[in-house]
Design an enzyme around this catalytic site. Sequence first.
Site, PDB file in Angstrom:
ATOM      1  N   SER A  16       0.978  -1.122   0.006  1.00  0.00           N
ATOM      2  CA  SER A  16       0.005  -0.030  -0.006  1.00  0.00           C
ATOM      3  C   SER A  16       1.017   1.382  -0.085  1.00  0.00           C
ATOM      4  O   SER A  16       2.070   1.116   0.480  1.00  0.00           O
ATOM      5  CB  SER A  16      -1.026   0.067   1.269  1.00  0.00           C
ATOM      6  OG  SER A  16      -1.494   1.208   1.297  1.00  0.00           O
ATOM      7  N   TYR A  36      -2.711  -0.680  10.363  1.00  0.00           N
ATOM      8  CA  TYR A  36      -2.696  -0.814   8.881  1.00  0.00           C
ATOM      9  C   TYR A  36      -1.377  -0.303   8.382  1.00  0.00           C
ATOM     10  O   TYR A  36      -0.574  -1.189   7.694  1.00  0.00           O
ATOM     11  CB  TYR A  36      -3.778  -0.104   8.215  1.00  0.00           C
ATOM     12  CG  TYR A  36      -3.900  -0.537   6.593  1.00  0.00           C
ATOM     13  CD1 TYR A  36      -4.315  -1.871   6.351  1.00  0.00           C
ATOM     14  CD2 TYR A  36      -3.450   0.391   5.614  1.00  0.00           C
ATOM     15  CE1 TYR A  36      -4.099  -2.111   4.831  1.00  0.00           C
ATOM     16  CE2 TYR A  36      -3.407  -0.012   4.326  1.00  0.00           C
ATOM     17  CZ  TYR A  36      -3.802  -1.271   3.783  1.00  0.00           C
ATOM     18  OH  TYR A  36      -3.964  -1.386   2.637  1.00  0.00           O
ATOM     19  N   LYS A  85       1.907  -2.874   6.725  1.00  0.00           N
ATOM     20  CA  LYS A  85       2.385  -2.699   5.338  1.00  0.00           C
ATOM     21  C   LYS A  85       4.054  -2.055   5.270  1.00  0.00           C
ATOM     22  O   LYS A  85       4.580  -2.492   4.396  1.00  0.00           O
ATOM     23  CB  LYS A  85       1.443  -1.657   4.677  1.00  0.00           C
ATOM     24  CG  LYS A  85      -0.035  -2.206   4.387  1.00  0.00           C
ATOM     25  CD  LYS A  85      -0.151  -3.305   3.480  1.00  0.00           C
ATOM     26  CE  LYS A  85      -1.532  -3.807   3.124  1.00  0.00           C
ATOM     27  NZ  LYS A  85      -1.418  -5.161   2.405  1.00  0.00           N
TER      28      LYS A  85
END
Length: 254
Positions: A146, A159, A163
């Site tokens: 991402s 999150y 990543k």
Amino acid sequence: MSLPSTPSFRLDGKRALVTGGTRGIGLGAAVALAEAGAHVTVAARTAADVETVVNQMADAGMAAEGVALDITDVSAVRAFIAEAEPFQVLVNSAGGARHSSFADITEVDYQAVMALNLSATLFVSQAVVGRLIQAGLPGSIIHVSSQMGHVGGPNRAVYAASKFAVEGLSKAMAIELGANNIRVNTICPTFIETELTAKNLSDPAFRQWVLSKIKLGRLGRVEDIMGPVVFLASDAAQLVTGASLLVDGGWTAE
């Protein structure tokens, strides 16, 4: 003087495994690889979804099969990959998010996101790579990361942490596996319009904030990821490893 020849973007004769391949970016990756000639195995948790996608791909003339697999179950993953013919292309697309403010992060949410985004990516890759090395075959491992593996964002601490970890994992794998001619790269999308992002993007203020950060002025589409997947999987990317391909509309340019 002789002219150089462009390496092929075709994937004929190669077997590919796509996790999370029944929807969103994973579905786009599965279709793109199959259109380029690969025989694609679609892996996802829900058997009915896997069957639907495989049937639709077969109806479109693509070589595809499927497996209902919980990729957080390491034993099940190892058993499946040990019995399958080696996969020369792996797209780790399965992933998830549980967004909250930093102060409100729970252990349950942290463990769930890390188990899917990081641990499953590592152990699926480990199993696939082991079979490739055993067979003496080259390979291309593609982690769907991402833009949040390169920058932070509000309410995205867990999150982003997962990543950023995938980015480090990819580089470390590339260093170790280069001698085996196994390439490892990440694709780093911006906000793509999928089921996963639909709820957040339905908030007008949030949507406007996202659009204000994307220099090309639009949200991403699944189709924007399909070309990069084929490129990284193909001989056209023979010297590309340990890299991050940012498909972010310019978000991280500033």
